[in-house]
Scaffold this motif. Structure first.
Motif, short mmCIF file in Angstrom:
data_model
loop_
_atom_site.label_atom_id
_atom_site.label_comp_id
_atom_site.label_asym_id
_atom_site.label_seq_id
_atom_site.Cartn_x
_atom_site.Cartn_y
_atom_site.Cartn_z
N CYS A 82 31.75 61.20 -4.18
CA CYS A 82 32.65 61.82 -5.15
C CYS A 82 32.14 63.21 -5.47
O CYS A 82 30.96 63.50 -5.34
CB CYS A 82 32.79 60.97 -6.40
N GLU A 83 33.06 64.08 -5.86
CA GLU A 83 32.72 65.46 -6.17
C GLU A 83 33.80 66.04 -7.07
O GLU A 83 34.71 65.32 -7.47
CB GLU A 83 32.52 66.27 -4.89
N MET A 84 33.67 67.30 -7.42
CA MET A 84 34.58 67.90 -8.38
C MET A 84 35.37 69.10 -7.85
O MET A 84 36.13 69.68 -8.60
CB MET A 84 33.79 68.35 -9.61
N GLU A 85 35.22 69.48 -6.62
CA GLU A 85 35.78 70.75 -6.17
C GLU A 85 36.99 70.64 -5.24
O GLU A 85 37.89 71.47 -5.30
CB GLU A 85 34.71 71.57 -5.44
N ASN A 86 37.03 69.70 -4.36
CA ASN A 86 37.99 69.73 -3.26
C ASN A 86 39.44 69.44 -3.62
O ASN A 86 40.34 69.96 -2.99
CB ASN A 86 37.56 68.75 -2.16
N ALA A 87 39.69 68.61 -4.60
CA ALA A 87 41.07 68.18 -4.87
C ALA A 87 41.98 69.37 -5.17
O ALA A 87 43.08 69.46 -4.63
CB ALA A 87 41.11 67.19 -6.02
N ALA A 88 41.53 70.28 -6.00
CA ALA A 88 42.38 71.41 -6.37
C ALA A 88 42.67 72.31 -5.16
O ALA A 88 43.81 72.72 -4.95
CB ALA A 88 41.72 72.22 -7.48
N VAL A 89 41.65 72.59 -4.37
CA VAL A 89 41.83 73.44 -3.20
C VAL A 89 42.76 72.77 -2.19
O VAL A 89 43.69 73.38 -1.66
CB VAL A 89 40.47 73.79 -2.55
N ALA A 90 42.53 71.49 -1.94
CA ALA A 90 43.37 70.75 -0.99
C ALA A 90 44.82 70.69 -1.45
O ALA A 90 45.75 70.83 -0.65
CB ALA A 90 42.82 69.35 -0.80
N VAL B 119 46.49 72.86 -3.37
CA VAL B 119 47.12 74.16 -3.20
C VAL B 119 47.40 74.42 -1.72
O VAL B 119 48.49 74.88 -1.35
CB VAL B 119 46.25 75.29 -3.81
N CYS B 120 46.45 74.11 -0.86
CA CYS B 120 46.67 74.29 0.59
C CYS B 120 47.85 73.46 1.08
O CYS B 120 48.68 73.95 1.85
CB CYS B 120 45.40 73.95 1.36
N SER C 193 51.34 74.70 2.82
CA SER C 193 51.24 74.36 4.25
C SER C 193 50.12 75.12 4.96
O SER C 193 50.29 75.60 6.09
CB SER C 193 52.58 74.60 4.95
N VAL C 194 48.99 75.21 4.31
CA VAL C 194 47.82 75.88 4.88
C VAL C 194 46.83 74.80 5.32
O VAL C 194 46.46 73.93 4.52
CB VAL C 194 47.14 76.80 3.83
N PRO C 195 46.42 74.79 6.58
CA PRO C 195 45.45 73.78 7.03
C PRO C 195 44.16 73.87 6.21
O PRO C 195 43.72 74.96 5.82
CB PRO C 195 45.17 74.15 8.48
N TYR C 196 43.56 72.74 5.96
CA TYR C 196 42.36 72.70 5.11
C TYR C 196 41.37 71.69 5.66
O TYR C 196 41.73 70.55 5.97
CB TYR C 196 42.77 72.31 3.68
#
Length: 110
Positions: A49-57, A59-60, A64-67
């Motif tokens: 678990c972590e705190m950073e990826n959900a928001a970036v994913a 928005v991507c 429709s931006v590959p992530y």
């Protein structure tokens, strides 16, 4: 995902793929155990678990931006993050750099 998984693993490091639970607050060992029993068991039992990826994913995906997320884990979903964080950061950077180079070098958009 195949591109990142095709990178040669750094000496002493293991590459793996799996689900990551992402949230808005830090989870200590007790909270991880509670979340595993009440929530994560319904979501495919994430490995960490972590705190950073959900928001970036999110928005991507909306644009429709590959992530692709490449993570160096200091602890697993069942572990404790009490290790020396500064030493971990140095090791994480050393371990991730060859993988990032591989992804950038062989990315179709490069």
């Amino acid at each position: 995902l195949r591109l990142g998984g095709g990178a040669p693993p750094p000496a002493g490091a293991a590459l793996s793929e799996g689900r990551i639970a992402s949230g808005s607050k830090f989870c200590d060992t007790a909270m991880k155990a509670e979340m595993a029993a009440t929530h994560w068991c319904h979501l495919g039992d994430p490995a960490c678990c972590e705190m950073e990826n959900a928001a970036v994913a999110q928005v991507c995906r909306a644009y429709s931006v590959p992530y692709l997320s490449l993570r160096a884990l200091s602890d697993l979903a069942t572990g404790d993050a009490a290790a020396d964080f500064n030493a971990f950061c140095d090791a994480a950077a050393d371990n991730l750099l060859p993988i990032v180079r591989h992804v950038v070098r062989y990315s179709p958009s490069s």
